[in-house]
Write an enzyme that holds these catalytic residues in place. Structure first.
Site, PDB file in Angstrom:
ATOM      1  N   GLY A   1      -5.660  -2.647  -0.979  1.00  0.00           N
ATOM      2  CA  GLY A   1      -5.951  -2.725   0.440  1.00  0.00           C
ATOM      3  C   GLY A   1      -6.400  -1.412   1.048  1.00  0.00           C
ATOM      4  CG  ASP A   2      -6.723   3.413   0.299  1.00  0.00           C
ATOM      5  OD1 ASP A   2      -5.852   3.924   1.018  1.00  0.00           O
ATOM      6  OD2 ASP A   2      -7.805   3.972   0.031  1.00  0.00           O
ATOM      7  CB  VAL A   3      -9.835   1.374   4.467  1.00  0.00           C
ATOM      8  CG1 VAL A   3      -9.378   2.721   4.985  1.00  0.00           C
ATOM      9  CG2 VAL A   3     -11.214   1.041   4.987  1.00  0.00           C
TER      10      VAL A   3
ATOM     11  CG  LEU B   1      -9.497   1.953  -4.114  1.00  0.00           C
ATOM     12  CD1 LEU B   1      -9.883   3.092  -5.029  1.00  0.00           C
ATOM     13  CD2 LEU B   1      -8.172   1.337  -4.547  1.00  0.00           C
TER      14      LEU B   1
ATOM     15  CD1 TRP C   1      -2.957   1.434   0.752  1.00  0.00           C
ATOM     16  CD2 TRP C   1      -1.421   2.428   2.054  1.00  0.00           C
ATOM     17  NE1 TRP C   1      -3.405   2.710   1.056  1.00  0.00           N
ATOM     18  CE2 TRP C   1      -2.491   3.332   1.850  1.00  0.00           C
ATOM     19  CE3 TRP C   1      -0.344   2.834   2.840  1.00  0.00           C
ATOM     20  CZ2 TRP C   1      -2.506   4.614   2.395  1.00  0.00           C
ATOM     21  CZ3 TRP C   1      -0.350   4.106   3.389  1.00  0.00           C
ATOM     22  CH2 TRP C   1      -1.418   4.980   3.168  1.00  0.00           C
TER      23      TRP C   1
END
Length: 310
Positions: free
Chosen positions: A255-257, A259, A236
């Site tokens: 894995g970006d929340v 996003l 990330w």
DNA sequence: AACCAGGCGCATG
DNA sequence: CATGCGCATGGT
């Protein structure tokens, strides 16, 4: 890139491309957060920066078909470097038309081409800063992340005072390399993050890593491999830094929340996507992955631009 | 009052 | 390979 007036060496202009909206960019910079790295005025941003190694404070605002950089503090000895900096900060070298075509081909994303028209991927030209910022931002909420960055910068960064306001340059690697983990811990960094930051700072200060070295690598994959070899830089973080600093167009911060939250919002995605799932969603945006991510993040900031038009 | 934030590394099965 | 855990603190 000539100076605006022969007698005003403090003003420099940078031509702007089509599909550029300065207010959209300012709005993104301002969002809701307390970012120590700039100050936003209604029609300008004031930003401390190192240009060709020299500290300056610049005010950037719109002119006729250009951005004007007014040097408030310090001296710009390398005009080309300043112009490069502004182009990098506002990503002025990208032609957004193809991206907007792709957006319009997707009914759920098409609105972004109109609502955010002219928004540019705001950069963090200093790779060390970009990496520190993404390490700081790991796993904690953004307001706390901005608070931590503020403490780091206020404690270790070089000051520039101007008109009753204090601005700070992001600390240089050499500076952070000498900090003890305990000192950062006292500012509420976790022990781990403190170690990560100091380790990266050392790598930069010895010249083991640099923007130049990374840029010289043949592929984004090679860059990611290089960066993730350091503890604290995962997939990330590497993707985030490459997108914001090197403007690597194909980066996706897996894995970006944020996003995920955005995809949930605009595409009704029901759960956190696996890597392959994300690749599928992005597959039509080959070469525009970073931009799509950036625009999706934009959907998370609710209030719309206060319309200046009647 | 839990629960989770712009993750990551490390320890287990 | 997958899954679980701690981390620092603050917002909701």
């Amino acid at each position: 890139m000539a100076t605006l007036q022969a007698h005003s060496p403090d003003l420099f202009q940078t031509p702007t491309p089509p599909l550029f909206n300065f207010q959209e960019c300012l709005w993104f910079l301002d969002r809701n957060y307390d970012d120590i790295m700039h100050r936003i005025l209604p029609d300008a941003v004031i930003k401390p920066a190192r240009i060709a190694g020299k500290p300056v404070l610049v005010k950037i605002y719109e002119g006729e078909g250009c951005l004007i950089s007014e040097v408030l503090r310090g001296e710009v000895t390398d005009e080309a470097a300043l112009v490069r900096y502004v182009r990098d900060l506002f990503d002025l070298d990208t032609d957004l038309a193809p991206f907007y075509e792709l957006l319009r081909s997707d009914p759920e994303l098409a609105f972004m081409a109109d609502e955010y028209r002219g928004l540019r991927l705001i950069g963090i030209p200093d790779l060390f800063e970009a990496l520190c910022w993404s390490i700081i931002g790991q796993q904690i909420n953004l307001s706390f992340a901005y608070k931590l960055k503020r403490r780091l910068v206020e404690t270790f960064g070089e000051r520039i005072d101007w008109q009753d306001q204090t601005y700070y340059l992001f600390p240089e690697p050499e500076q952070v390399a000498l900090v003890s983990p305990a000192a950062l811990r006292a500012h509420q960094f976790s022990e781990r993050k403190a170690e990560y930051l100091i380790t990266i700072a050392r790598a930069f200060s010895t010249g083991e890593v640099s923007k130049e070295l990374l840029t010289a690598l043949p592929t984004p994959e090679a860059m990611i491999r290089q960066l993730t070899s350091y503890k604290g830089i995962g997939e990330w973080t590497a993707n985030y830094a490459l997108m914001k600093s090197l403007k690597v167009a194909t980066c996706i911060p897996y894995g970006d929340v944020g996003l995920y939250n955005a995809l949930h919002k605009v595409k009704g995605l029901a759960r956190r996507p696996e890597r392959a799932e994300l690749d599928a969603i992005f597959s039509k945006f080959c070469g525009w992955e970073a931009y799509l991510t950036f625009y999706l993040w934009r959907t998370l900031s609710k209030p719309d631009l206060p319309s200046t038009a009647p």
